[in-house]
Every structure is written in C-alpha cells, then in structure tokens.
Design an enzyme around this catalytic site. Structure first.
Site, PDB file in Angstrom:
ATOM      1  N   TYR A  85      88.139  88.772 117.275  1.00 25.39           N
ATOM      2  CA  TYR A  85      89.294  89.056 118.120  1.00 25.39           C
ATOM      3  C   TYR A  85      89.444  87.952 119.158  1.00 25.39           C
ATOM      4  O   TYR A  85      88.496  87.640 119.881  1.00 25.39           O
ATOM      5  CB  TYR A  85      89.133  90.408 118.834  1.00 25.39           C
ATOM      6  CG  TYR A  85      90.406  90.805 119.550  1.00 25.39           C
ATOM      7  CD1 TYR A  85      91.367  91.561 118.896  1.00 25.39           C
ATOM      8  CD2 TYR A  85      90.673  90.387 120.845  1.00 25.39           C
ATOM      9  CE1 TYR A  85      92.555  91.899 119.521  1.00 25.39           C
ATOM     10  CE2 TYR A  85      91.863  90.705 121.474  1.00 25.39           C
ATOM     11  CZ  TYR A  85      92.802  91.464 120.803  1.00 25.39           C
ATOM     12  OH  TYR A  85      93.981  91.785 121.413  1.00 25.39           O
ATOM     13  N   GLN A 145      95.160  98.181 117.897  1.00 21.66           N
ATOM     14  CA  GLN A 145      95.643  98.231 116.511  1.00 21.66           C
ATOM     15  C   GLN A 145      94.999  97.139 115.649  1.00 21.66           C
ATOM     16  O   GLN A 145      94.739  97.339 114.454  1.00 21.66           O
ATOM     17  CB  GLN A 145      97.182  98.166 116.458  1.00 21.66           C
ATOM     18  CG  GLN A 145      97.833  96.917 117.041  1.00 21.66           C
ATOM     19  CD  GLN A 145      98.088  97.024 118.550  1.00 21.66           C
ATOM     20  OE1 GLN A 145      97.480  97.835 119.235  1.00 21.66           O
ATOM     21  NE2 GLN A 145      98.993  96.204 119.059  1.00 21.66           N
ATOM     22  N   ASN A 149      90.772  93.148 126.238  1.00 23.88           N
ATOM     23  CA  ASN A 149      91.023  94.021 127.385  1.00 23.88           C
ATOM     24  C   ASN A 149      90.423  95.409 127.138  1.00 23.88           C
ATOM     25  O   ASN A 149      89.732  95.635 126.147  1.00 23.88           O
ATOM     26  CB  ASN A 149      92.529  94.106 127.674  1.00 23.88           C
ATOM     27  CG  ASN A 149      93.294  94.716 126.508  1.00 23.88           C
ATOM     28  OD1 ASN A 149      92.714  95.403 125.650  1.00 23.88           O
ATOM     29  ND2 ASN A 149      94.585  94.483 126.465  1.00 23.88           N
ATOM     30  N   SER A 191      81.060  87.496 133.783  1.00 24.17           N
ATOM     31  CA  SER A 191      80.099  86.409 133.685  1.00 24.17           C
ATOM     32  C   SER A 191      79.112  86.406 134.855  1.00 24.17           C
ATOM     33  O   SER A 191      79.425  86.891 135.936  1.00 24.17           O
ATOM     34  CB  SER A 191      80.874  85.093 133.657  1.00 24.17           C
ATOM     35  OG  SER A 191      80.016  84.036 133.340  1.00 24.17           O
ATOM     36  N   GLN A 211      81.036  79.682 137.400  1.00 23.14           N
ATOM     37  CA  GLN A 211      81.081  81.041 136.845  1.00 23.14           C
ATOM     38  C   GLN A 211      81.943  81.960 137.695  1.00 23.14           C
ATOM     39  O   GLN A 211      82.603  82.853 137.186  1.00 23.14           O
ATOM     40  CB  GLN A 211      79.675  81.608 136.661  1.00 23.14           C
ATOM     41  CG  GLN A 211      78.845  80.844 135.651  1.00 23.14           C
ATOM     42  CD  GLN A 211      79.576  80.622 134.333  1.00 23.14           C
ATOM     43  OE1 GLN A 211      79.884  81.563 133.617  1.00 23.14           O
ATOM     44  NE2 GLN A 211      79.904  79.371 134.028  1.00 23.14           N
ATOM     45  N   HIS A 218      85.615  82.536 136.745  1.00 27.61           N
ATOM     46  CA  HIS A 218      85.966  83.310 135.544  1.00 27.61           C
ATOM     47  C   HIS A 218      86.645  84.630 135.872  1.00 27.61           C
ATOM     48  O   HIS A 218      87.534  85.080 135.146  1.00 27.61           O
ATOM     49  CB  HIS A 218      84.705  83.636 134.728  1.00 27.61           C
ATOM     50  CG  HIS A 218      84.377  82.631 133.680  1.00 27.61           C
ATOM     51  ND1 HIS A 218      85.229  82.311 132.661  1.00 27.61           N
ATOM     52  CD2 HIS A 218      83.279  81.861 133.492  1.00 27.61           C
ATOM     53  CE1 HIS A 218      84.678  81.399 131.886  1.00 27.61           C
ATOM     54  NE2 HIS A 218      83.499  81.099 132.369  1.00 27.61           N
ATOM     55  N   GLU A 233      72.788  86.474 132.632  1.00 32.63           N
ATOM     56  CA  GLU A 233      73.387  85.906 131.418  1.00 32.63           C
ATOM     57  C   GLU A 233      73.028  84.415 131.290  1.00 32.63           C
ATOM     58  O   GLU A 233      72.545  83.970 130.262  1.00 32.63           O
ATOM     59  CB  GLU A 233      74.912  86.081 131.503  1.00 32.63           C
ATOM     60  CG  GLU A 233      75.671  85.543 130.313  1.00 32.63           C
ATOM     61  CD  GLU A 233      77.173  85.541 130.555  1.00 32.63           C
ATOM     62  OE1 GLU A 233      77.610  85.609 131.726  1.00 32.63           O
ATOM     63  OE2 GLU A 233      77.917  85.463 129.566  1.00 32.63           O
ATOM     64  N   HIS A 234      73.315  83.655 132.357  1.00 35.69           N
ATOM     65  CA  HIS A 234      72.945  82.230 132.398  1.00 35.69           C
ATOM     66  C   HIS A 234      71.898  82.042 133.487  1.00 35.69           C
ATOM     67  O   HIS A 234      72.020  82.615 134.561  1.00 35.69           O
ATOM     68  CB  HIS A 234      74.142  81.356 132.773  1.00 35.69           C
ATOM     69  CG  HIS A 234      75.335  81.527 131.890  1.00 35.69           C
ATOM     70  ND1 HIS A 234      76.403  82.325 132.238  1.00 35.69           N
ATOM     71  CD2 HIS A 234      75.636  80.999 130.683  1.00 35.69           C
ATOM     72  CE1 HIS A 234      77.310  82.288 131.272  1.00 35.69           C
ATOM     73  NE2 HIS A 234      76.879  81.499 130.313  1.00 35.69           N
ATOM     74  N   ASP A 272      78.525  75.963 127.913  1.00 39.18           N
ATOM     75  CA  ASP A 272      79.760  76.656 127.526  1.00 39.18           C
ATOM     76  C   ASP A 272      80.461  75.935 126.379  1.00 39.18           C
ATOM     77  O   ASP A 272      81.260  76.543 125.664  1.00 39.18           O
ATOM     78  CB  ASP A 272      80.727  76.716 128.712  1.00 39.18           C
ATOM     79  CG  ASP A 272      80.294  77.741 129.737  1.00 39.18           C
ATOM     80  OD1 ASP A 272      79.585  78.694 129.347  1.00 39.18           O
ATOM     81  OD2 ASP A 272      80.653  77.599 130.926  1.00 39.18           O
ATOM     82  N   GLU A 274      54.015 117.022 105.741  1.00 35.81           N
ATOM     83  CA  GLU A 274      55.344 117.087 106.351  1.00 35.81           C
ATOM     84  C   GLU A 274      56.212 118.188 105.735  1.00 35.81           C
ATOM     85  O   GLU A 274      57.395 118.297 106.031  1.00 35.81           O
ATOM     86  CB  GLU A 274      56.031 115.711 106.242  1.00 35.81           C
ATOM     87  CG  GLU A 274      55.281 114.641 107.034  1.00 35.81           C
ATOM     88  CD  GLU A 274      55.972 113.286 107.087  1.00 35.81           C
ATOM     89  OE1 GLU A 274      56.959 113.075 106.338  1.00 35.81           O
ATOM     90  OE2 GLU A 274      55.532 112.436 107.883  1.00 35.81           O
ATOM     91  N   HIS A 307      58.965 115.593  97.484  1.00 38.70           N
ATOM     92  CA  HIS A 307      58.481 114.211  97.599  1.00 38.70           C
ATOM     93  C   HIS A 307      57.180 114.048  96.810  1.00 38.70           C
ATOM     94  O   HIS A 307      57.004 113.086  96.061  1.00 38.70           O
ATOM     95  CB  HIS A 307      58.216 113.851  99.069  1.00 38.70           C
ATOM     96  CG  HIS A 307      59.448 113.527  99.856  1.00 38.70           C
ATOM     97  ND1 HIS A 307      60.470 114.422 100.051  1.00 38.70           N
ATOM     98  CD2 HIS A 307      59.824 112.390 100.513  1.00 38.70           C
ATOM     99  CE1 HIS A 307      61.419 113.851 100.795  1.00 38.70           C
ATOM    100  NE2 HIS A 307      61.043 112.618 101.083  1.00 38.70           N
TER     101      HIS A 307
END
Lengths: 429, 429
Positions: free
Chosen positions: B126, B187, B210, B233, B255, B258, B323-324, B357, B411, B416
């Site tokens: 996406y 969708q 989003n 970020s 960062q 962002h 993250e970084h 990046d 069991e 089995h």
C-alpha cells in the site's frame, strides 16, 4: 466421510471456502478489556480477585514452588519421563538447525553493514487447565525459546483445586521453563503483557486457550508479540491407489478426535481407496473413546476428494494449505517440490501424523485454516529479533551524500538533507 | 528540548511510559467492516463506488498501464533516477545476505527431517497518495520481497486527478513491482485480502496508511499476513561529551519533521552537550520548511536525558527500544554488544540517520513505540514461509512407537496412539 467428485474447479470451490473462525465476540471483547484494565491498575490484587471469581480458587502465592514442580515430576511414571526425554532430545536436535547467525559485511570501502540477532529477553507460555493441558505443547513452545537464548521462559496455567497436572510440571521442568505461575484466563495474559508485583512482563506470549485467552492475546498484541491464533486441527492426506485404507482412516481420525471442528481431508485419484477409507472410518469410529467428537468432525468438516491424478491432488492440497500433510505414495520425497503450502509434511506410508505431534522433532504448533500460505511453524526464529547496523567513514558518506539529499528533497524532507550536509560543514558546537 | 535529570529510576519512569497508539476508533472499525463486506460481495463494482465517493475519481481501469509507468519513469530527472538506482543496488546487496536456505538432516538411521523455505506467492504494497507517497519506501518493501522470490508483487495507491506521482512510478518500476493498481483506503486493503475481478488476492499486505488503512489491515489479519502497524518515527541518540551539537541537532530534527508525534531523544552523560544541542535545535528549527511539525515533535515528544555515564545511557536506551539509534561516540562498534533493543543502529559520528532512510541498504521499515523489544526490521524472512518435513522407515518408527503411544494416551488421545499402532498390525485394506 463424504466423497466429492467433479472438475478441479468444482472440487476447489467445495473445499477452499473455509476460513479462520472469528476469534471473538463483542461481549467477550468488552469483558476482556475490563480485565486487562484492572490488572494493569491493580496488579496482583486484581489477579487474586479473578482467580477467586473465575477459577473458584484462593491463590496466596502465584509462583509454583520448585518443590511442587519436583513433586509433580516424581509423580510421573518412568515410562512417561522416558517418552518426554526422547521428545526433548529430538525437538532440540531439529530446532538447533534453525539457528541463524546474522552477518557483517565490509565489502564496500569505508562501510560496515550488518545484522545482529538477539534473543527476546522473556517469553510467556499459556497452558490451559484440565484435559487440554498438553505436556507435549509445553516442550514444543519452550525448547525453541531456550535454543534461541531466551533467558526467562515463564509458564502460566489456571489454578486448580486438585493441583496442576504432574505431566505438565514434568514437561515444564524438562523443557527448561524458568518459572511456573498459577494464573489463568485473560488475567494471565494481561499479567504477562504488563507485569504485576509477582509476574514478570514478557516480550512474547504463546500458547492456546479459550475464547477469553485468545481475545486477550489479540488485545495486547503490539504491546507484546504473540504467536498465531490457532484454529481447529487439520490433516490433509494425499494417497495413491496402493494406500492402506486402515492406516489412512486411523491417521484421519487422529486429528478428528481433537475437536468437533477439526478437519480430516483425503485427496486421492482412487475411488476404490476413497470407498475403503470411508468404510474403515465408520468401523474405527465405533471403538474410539472420543467417538462423539471425532464423528462430528468427520461428518461435518471432513471430506474425500477424487482428483484426476496425483498431480491434481497436489494442486488441490496447495490451495487448501493444510496444517498437517501426509504424502502416502511411493518415493514421497520426490514430491517435495510440489508442496507449496502446508505446515508440517509427513512423507511416506510409515509417517503417521502423530509421529510429528510428539517425538520426531519438528514443531507441532502450526498454522491452520489455510494460513500456511503465509505463516510458518513455531521455531527458533520466533524468539529472536534482528537489529540492523551500519557505519560509514566520512569519504564513504561523501560518495553517497548527493543521492541522499536528492531523495530527501524529492520526498519533501529538508531536515533529512540538512542532517547529511551537516557532516560537510565547518565544524561547530 | 526539555532536559531530564535524576536517578536512573526517575529517568526510566519519565521516558518509558509511551505506548503504541491505539490504531483505531469504534466508528472507524464499523465503517471499515462495512467496506470490507461490500468489496467481498461486489468486487470491482464496490471499488468503483468507493473511489468515486472517497477519492472523487471515476476509475475505469484499476491497473495502471505499462505506458503510464514508463512515462512516469521518463518524467523523473536523471539525478533522481541515479539516486534510486544507487538505493536499489545497496538495498539489494544488504538484503541478499538475509537469505536462509532451510536444511535436511539424515543423522538418525532411517529418519529424514528437514525444513524447506518457500516464498509467498503474492505480496501487496500500500502506497499512500499525496505528499506521504515515499518512493524510498516502495524500494524498501518490494526489494526484499523480490529477493525472497515472491512472483507477484502488486502495489496499490489512491487514484488522483493529477495522476500518480512520477517518482512513485519510477520506484515501482526499479524495485520490480509487477503491477500497479489505482485504488486506495480500506477498499484497497479489502481487495488485496480477498481479491476482486481486477485485483489479485495476496498473501501479505505491507505499507503505511491512514487510520482507515491501518484499521482494515488489522481486520483482515489472519485472512492474510500483514507487516507491523507502525507508529510515529523515533530517533534515539547516545552521545559522549565530544559530540558535535550541530550535527546531533540536525539528526534529531530529521525525524522530528516527519510527524507531530515523532519522538527525538538524546541520552548523554554531558550536560554541556545537552545544552548545546537544545540551543542548536532552536536555531535550526527556525529555517525548516516543516518547522511547525518539527517544533511540535520537539516540544511535546522530545527529550534529552542526562545519565551518570555512557553505560547507563545504553541501559536507558535498551528500555526505550528506539526505532533508530545513533551511537555518537569513539570506537562505536565496540558498543554493539551493549545494544539489546533497537530497530536500526547508526554507528559513529558520520552515520547520520537519513543515510539509512535511503541508500545504505538496511531497511527503513522498522518497529516503533518500543516494539523493537520483540519485532524486527522488514526483511527477506518476512516474505518466506517454512515447511517442515519428516520421513521414517518402519524400523525407525518402531524405535519411537512406544514413546508416542505413551504420550498420546497420557494426553487422552487414543486415536493418536492407534494411528501409530496401525503401522504394526497385519496389513489390511
């Protein structure tokens, strides 16, 4: 078991419509939300209240003592302990082969790039109470975690008036579980996700449970990692015309006995085999202790599909993506390349599926409901995370600087470009 | 940026309370449920209705033609294409080192055990519309999929009156995307999860979006695999007293620009560095095109924590799991073993975060909000599934048969045990 015939498209339409069952219901979602909130706020106090309410047990000490674990172990028969030890040995030697090692790459001048693998610090294993407490599953979850290097493997299981099943305690001891806590339900998942005074927060929660446990796992996901949410068991068998109907029927029933929604499936080009297996299933069902469950599974979920040939049987099975797949043909390993989607594969007439449930070594925590298209069996990699790293000399950065600033400015990220350019400005504090 | 001081416990309490933001709201959940249901039932017809309604665009043909992609590519400057090609080369050479190969193990007499790795058949990416359409992210998602062997990599992006961003089309072409479809929102996620007349069903869906996109991804999870749901970020910088304040400030702002909720963090034992960086941030903020966003991030989310020493700085950062992570010290690689939780690490004074990046090669799709404790950067393994297999001869099965039947009966799973025993009965059809 119902026998399906027809074109490949007709068969496909009939057998691939099943989907992952919804893991929850709105009223359960709300109740679980409440439990998680309370456990986060009140810690052990909330856990004690829920144990009294849901498990009808007053718990003074959540941690199960070493003496209790030892006593459970000693209460097991030597026969059972020998079987558990064999399972441990083979699960260990299989999963040790999954260990990855990361890399370091210094092929470009002035550049070091790499990846380091780090075990999760702590993993939590949920073990249901009562008859659904499977010692084998404890081994399957804890041993790969141990091999990965997880330092703290904790197990939670509902408190029970009669005490915890000795086989479960023995399996925990043998598999290397570091601590056992008697706490169950959504409250146990909340405790593992957030930690309480008694119970440590973990990084990943594994293991099966009822709808409250499954819903809680979904709700805490992201705050903590979880294993897959497994659906009812499945077995797919591909068989040629030489297949032994009695053995095939027995294998299909071994999964049918797990659950009314378990799915036993046979795909074969031989109508004779289909009829013989169907008859055998009826015969064998009559003497099974779990006949009612197995019969519901066979009648409502099971099928035998007749394909044009063996090749088409593999095509159909790849669309189904079964949790377990038996390949009951001659020279089975030559068909390995035909298998695209399956959790665990049993090659040849001797490889009856329960072999994989216990002692062969491959994991039995497997993707269900067609998710073998994209999910994998539980393994060492589930307990490891990757950390990337990079180091550049000034001349090496200079070579790529304009590419970075071009891309940053194309994306409208001026501060990104300036950060790189700051390395080439007159030095200033 | 606010400067925090105090004991290690006090610092920990102040900086580790942030959690993954809730990915959704009830009214969005309901709307998305509805969209998914409609797309499943009506396919392309529903997609066209939603495109008209949400994107104000009448779409006749979802698939973007090769000619359009070619035209987008040709509309890009040679400078941009050169930068994208360099990114492709380095992302490829980094991720090729992640390829695993499975194993086959014949160490036990009569037993074959193994694991085969199989690429997912199809992956969907996406790509948001407008300014959030990052060509670099397309490369980061599609290249590891390609290396893994995914045969069908499809991209979806919202239809736009002015046409799709040429840089996005160029990145898709260079990264090896197999088909681009102009469809967006929940969708698009529904179409990728279930397939329509025009758009193929995939096995895994990646990429940011989003709240409708994120909610749809959560709702289809299980039906299809998804990548992580990434939060804002983050950058963590560990710096010694020699660190360059101008460079540190620039990296932190890279960062901060962002997202208003991005989190710039500096941890250092040096109060002088802290003060200098704070002043530098103020100075640099004033000239940033995205000043408003970066300032909100710095003021509300950012901090500088003063630790006793460098060692404590690593301890604190491991609790944050950023993250970084930049390690702005001498001999940075000697600290690699101190890093337990981070997505991507930048070692040394030259390794400014935007390097990662774009062109260094490690992935920039990374775990956020502390989830580096258990999640990993996107990589080749995200596009591969493991299939276990096992084959036993009759004598090999005989050796383990009693262990299996013992465990099965412990069991309560009689069928089995009988499946294994059927291999040792007089043969019968």
């Amino acid at each position: 078991m119902k026998i399906l015939t027809g074109s490949f498209e007709a068969l496909t339409n009939q057998v691939t419509k099943r989907e992952q069952q919804a893991a929850s219901r709105p009223e359960v979602e709300a109740a679980v939300q409440d439990i998680i909130k309370n456990v986060r706020e009140k810690g052990d106090v909330a856990l004690k209240e829920y144990s009294a309410k849901f498990d009808k047990t007053q718990v003074d000490e959540f941690r199960v003592s070493d003496a209790t674990i030892e006593a459970g172990y000693n209460a097991c028969s030597e026969e059972l302990l020998t079987a558990l030890r064999l399972a441990k040995k083979n699960i260990t030697s299989y999963h040790e082969q999954e260990v990855s090692r990361g890399f370091i790459d210094a092929k470009q001048p002035g550049v070091i790039r790499g990846q380091k693998l780090t075990p999760l610090a702590a993993a939590g294993l949920y073990v249901p109470g009562g008859t659904a407490a499977y010692p084998s599953t404890i081994m399957m979850a804890a041993i790969p975690a141990k091999i990965a290097g997880v330092k703290n493997i904790v197990m939670v299981t509902p408190p029970q008036p009669e005490g915890i099943n000795p086989a479960v305690l023995a399996a925990a001891k043998l598999a290397g579980v570091d601590a056992v806590y008697q706490i169950g339900g959504a409250q146990a998942i909340a405790a593992l996700a957030f930690g309480t005074e008694s119970i440590p927060r973990v990084d990943k929660i594994m293991g099966p449970g009822n709808i409250f446990v499954a819903t809680a796992k979904k709700q805490v996901f992201g705050q903590v990692a979880i294993d897959m949410i497994a659906g009812p068991s499945e077995i797919g068998v591909i068989a040629d015309e030489k297949a032994n109907a009695r053995q095939l029927a027995a294998d299909l029933l071994s999964q049918a006995e797990h659950d009314k929604f378990a799915r036993p499936m046979l795909v074969t080009p031989s109508l004779d085999v289909a009829k013989a297996v169907s008859a055998e299933i009826e015969r064998q069902l009559k003497t099974l202790p779990r006949e009612e469950i197995a019969r519901a599974s066979v009648n409502n979920e099971g099928f035998i599909a007749i394909t044009k040939d063996l090749d088409q049987a593999f095509d159909l099975m790849n669309l189904i993506a079964p949790e377990h797949l038996e390949v009951q043909v001659d020279e089975p390993i030559t068909y390995l390349n035909r298998i695209q989607n399956a959790g665990s594969v049993f090659l040849g007439r001797t490889a009856s599926e329960p072999l994989g449930d216990y002692v062969a070594g491959p994991n039995h925590i497997l993707p269900t409901a067609g998710t073998a298209r994209f999910f994998s069996p539980l393994g060492v990699e589930d307990f490891v995370k990757r950390i990337q790293f990079v180091q550049y000399t000034q001349p090496a950065l200079e070579k790529v600087a304009s590419a970075i600033t071009t891309l940053a400015r194309t994306e409208g990220l001026e501060a990104h470009a300036r950060a790189i350019e700051s390395r080439f400005e007159a030095d200033a504090k």
